[in-house]
Design an enzyme around this catalytic site. Structure first.
Site, PDB file in Angstrom:
ATOM      1  N   ARG A 106     -28.149   7.292 -21.164  1.00 64.05           N
ATOM      2  CA  ARG A 106     -29.093   7.950 -20.244  1.00 64.05           C
ATOM      3  C   ARG A 106     -30.357   8.235 -21.039  1.00 64.05           C
ATOM      4  O   ARG A 106     -30.318   8.989 -22.011  1.00 64.05           O
ATOM      5  CB  ARG A 106     -28.483   9.241 -19.687  1.00 64.05           C
ATOM      6  N   HIS A 133     -31.338   4.098 -11.540  1.00 61.30           N
ATOM      7  CA  HIS A 133     -30.036   4.779 -11.650  1.00 61.30           C
ATOM      8  C   HIS A 133     -28.981   3.906 -10.955  1.00 61.30           C
ATOM      9  O   HIS A 133     -28.465   4.270  -9.896  1.00 61.30           O
ATOM     10  CB  HIS A 133     -30.125   6.164 -11.016  1.00 61.30           C
ATOM     11  N   GLN A 136     -25.510   5.277  -9.739  1.00 60.36           N
ATOM     12  CA  GLN A 136     -25.561   6.090  -8.522  1.00 60.36           C
ATOM     13  C   GLN A 136     -25.525   5.186  -7.288  1.00 60.36           C
ATOM     14  O   GLN A 136     -24.843   5.479  -6.305  1.00 60.36           O
ATOM     15  CB  GLN A 136     -26.843   6.941  -8.525  1.00 60.36           C
ATOM     16  N   ASP A 222     -33.728  12.877  -2.596  1.00 55.30           N
ATOM     17  CA  ASP A 222     -33.426  13.301  -3.968  1.00 55.30           C
ATOM     18  C   ASP A 222     -34.439  14.382  -4.308  1.00 55.30           C
ATOM     19  O   ASP A 222     -35.405  14.618  -3.549  1.00 55.30           O
ATOM     20  CB  ASP A 222     -33.525  12.082  -4.913  1.00 55.30           C
ATOM     21  N   CYS A 261     -27.902  12.331  -4.366  1.00 60.52           N
ATOM     22  CA  CYS A 261     -27.153  12.050  -5.604  1.00 60.52           C
ATOM     23  C   CYS A 261     -26.754  13.312  -6.356  1.00 60.52           C
ATOM     24  O   CYS A 261     -25.846  13.266  -7.180  1.00 60.52           O
ATOM     25  CB  CYS A 261     -27.975  11.132  -6.505  1.00 60.52           C
ATOM     26  N   ARG A 289     -18.568   8.222  -7.856  1.00 59.60           N
ATOM     27  CA  ARG A 289     -19.109   7.873  -9.179  1.00 59.60           C
ATOM     28  C   ARG A 289     -17.956   7.466 -10.088  1.00 59.60           C
ATOM     29  O   ARG A 289     -18.042   6.509 -10.844  1.00 59.60           O
ATOM     30  CB  ARG A 289     -19.868   9.065  -9.797  1.00 59.60           C
TER      31      ARG A 289
END
Ligand code: CP
Ligand code: NVA
Length: 303
Positions: A106, A133, A136, A222, A261, A289
């Protein structure tokens, strides 16, 4: 299943067939787990996780996912690595490749992942960059597939055209789902991602949230302020117009689902009545996930 790509950095590495197969495999692993447990298909395999940014879901779901498949994961904060003292990405990638079977990172700059991928002999997975991402998106499209059939769907994205949005656009292109994206001017998703994806599906950009939600089966938002651009000033550009509230949800299809998310800021990008309401599927996204990343790990790590 095995994927042709060595790494998963954006989702553009996958064919539409691979994308759908990966989602079906995720659903299969989920059912298997619920029936009593997964087979140890990653026995003796290891995952090394590098975090330049904070995480709750990504960290925990990758670590537990490896454990459930018989493998092992270690977690490294980049501050604790020699990277923080100037060791090169090249040497870091080559070092880790001698120890571990897969690297998940990340990061801030997406280019760091490109470099890791270039120098690592093992698969590299993007656990979120400023630009994408993909993990996700895998979980989100798995969630959509569990609730609805892909064919003929429309996704409405409301708010910031950010990293999660860019990946969702690739997901829409890979699954042939239409997407309408409502953002303030200046907050649109990545131009290249939109251009590439328009070859496979309808991607509409608008500044009107009600245009995006018209006939939508899925409404997504988001945070207005991501880890890499955290500041309160930008939030003013989104409110009140781009908040997902009951009125906006009502303008979508009656059976539309709401997705986010997480982490979420209730009262900013979404009201409590929506995110905690009956149309919200956020906890399925959270759970998925785990399953979708296990499918990804099992498909990337070579036997
Ligand atoms: N959605 C997501 O990636 O959550 P974390 O930042 O907690 O990992
Ligand atoms: N867009 C958010 C997603 C967090 C999972 C961020 O980058 O901070």
């Amino acid at each position: 299943m095995k994927l042709k790509t060595k790494d998963l950095l954006t989702l553009a590495e996958l064919t539409p067939k691979e994308f759908v197969e990966l989602i079906d495999y995720s659903i299969k692993l989920k059912k298997e787990l619920k029936k009593g447990g997964n087979k140890p298909i990653l026995k003796n395999k290891t995952l090394t996780m590098i975090f330049q940014k904070p995480s709750t879901r990504t960290r925990v779901s990758f670590e537990i996912g490896m454990y459930q498949l018989g493998g092992y994961a270690i977690n490294l904060s980049s501050n604790d690595m020699q990277l923080s003292r100037g060791e090169s990405i090249e040497d870091t990638a080559k070092t880790l490749s001698r120890y571990t079977d897969c690297i998940m990172a990340r990061v801030y700059e997406h280019e760091l992942l490109d470099k890791l991928s270039e120098y690592a002999n093992v698969p590299v997975i993007n656990g979120l960059s400023n630009s994408f991402h993909p993990c996700q998106t895998l979980a989100d499209f798995m969630t959509i597939k569990e609730k609805k059939k892909f064919k003929g769907l429309k996704i409405a994205w409301i708010g910031d055209g950010n990293n999660v949005c860019n990946s969702m656009i690739y997901g829409a292109a890979l699954s042939g789902i239409d997407m309408s994206i409502a953002t303030p001017k200046g907050f649109e998703p990545d131009k290249t991602v939109v251009k590439e994806s328009k070859k496979s599906t309808n991607i509409e950009l608008t500044t009107d949230p009600f245009v995006a939600t018209k006939n939508a089966d899925v409404v997504v938002t988001d945070t207005f302020s991501s880890i890499h651009n955290s500041n309160t000033k930008r939030i003013k550009k989104f409110l009140p117009k781009y908040q997902v509230n009951s009125k906006l949800m009502k303008s979508a299809k009656k059976n539309a689902i709401f997705m986010h998310c997480l982490p979420a800021k209730r009262g900013l990008e979404v009201t409590s009545s929506v995110i905690d309401g009956s149309q919200s599927v956020i906890w399925d996204e959270v759970e998925n996930r785990l399953h979708s990343q296990k499918a990804l790990l099992a498909s990337l790590i070579r036997a």
